[in-house]
Enzyme design. Structure first.
Site, mmCIF file in Angstrom:
data_model
loop_
_atom_site.group_PDB
_atom_site.id
_atom_site.type_symbol
_atom_site.label_atom_id
_atom_site.label_comp_id
_atom_site.label_asym_id
_atom_site.label_seq_id
_atom_site.Cartn_x
_atom_site.Cartn_y
_atom_site.Cartn_z
ATOM 1 N N ASP A 98 65.375 78.858 6.061
ATOM 2 C CA ASP A 98 65.637 78.610 7.474
ATOM 3 C C ASP A 98 66.143 79.896 8.105
ATOM 4 O OD1 ASP A 98 65.698 77.156 9.828
ATOM 5 O OD2 ASP A 98 67.174 75.697 9.131
ATOM 6 N N ASP A 99 66.088 79.951 9.443
ATOM 7 C CA ASP A 99 66.562 81.147 10.134
ATOM 8 C C ASP A 99 68.080 81.264 10.046
ATOM 9 O OD1 ASP A 99 66.970 78.946 11.819
ATOM 10 O OD2 ASP A 99 66.096 79.885 13.582
ATOM 11 N N ASP A 102 74.136 76.727 10.849
ATOM 12 C CA ASP A 102 75.162 76.708 11.896
ATOM 13 C C ASP A 102 76.284 75.761 11.468
ATOM 14 O OD1 ASP A 102 76.669 76.374 14.290
ATOM 15 O OD2 ASP A 102 74.918 76.753 15.526
#
Length: 163
Positions: A98-99, A102
């Site tokens: 994933d980027d 969070d």
């Protein structure tokens, strides 16, 4: 920006590419890998870069919707997770990409789906960092990362003039 985000962190295509390549260097030492599972949509670009750099041809996706509609600035609030498409198996030998991580909500969810996969992200925030096996850059929790696919080139007001 949404209330919990006090900082803005724009990421250029070059920076994303450089950081994704750095991630591939770390992951190559841990392989071999059977394939990559990209978490859509943010993980698609890093997964493509990792696949090229690591010469991995098997690519799959886990498709999850996690952000609600955005405001006028494009900021989005995280909503309920919706699994659109899963991946077969338990993730053994696979890289889950994933980027960023969070809050960790999506990471926790995909870890339950694919418990044996190795979760790798380019960026990690403190709340989600414990759920990631490998990442490159840590940013503060109150930072909104603006990825290059979400931006256009435009004038930027100097920081000193923003008060």
């Amino acid at each position: 920006m949404s209330a919990p985000y006090n900082r803005d962190f724009p990421v250029s295509w070059e920076e994303l590419h450089r950081n994704s390549r750095a991630l591939s260097w770390r992951l190559l030492e841990m392989g071999p890998w059977k394939g990559i599972i990209a978490i859509t949509r943010g993980g698609l670009v890093p997964a493509a870069i990792l696949a090229r750099e690591m010469d991995i041809r098997l690519i799959d996706t886990v498709c999850i919707a996690s952000y609600a509609s955005g405001d006028a600035d494009g900021d989005k609030a995280q909503g309920e997770l919706q699994l659109i498409k899963g991946a077969a198996g338990d993730g053994e030998g696979m890289l889950l990409v994933d980027d960023l991580v969070d809050t960790g909500k999506t990471a926790k969810y995909v870890r339950e789906l694919l418990p044996k996969a190795h979760l790798a992200t380019v960026y990690a925030k403190p709340s989600g960092k414990p759920l990631v096996d490998t990442f490159i850059t840590e940013v503060s929790q109150d930072t909104w990362i603006r990825f290059p696919w979400d931006m256009e080139y435009s004038f930027s007001t100097p920081l000193a003039d923003r008060k």
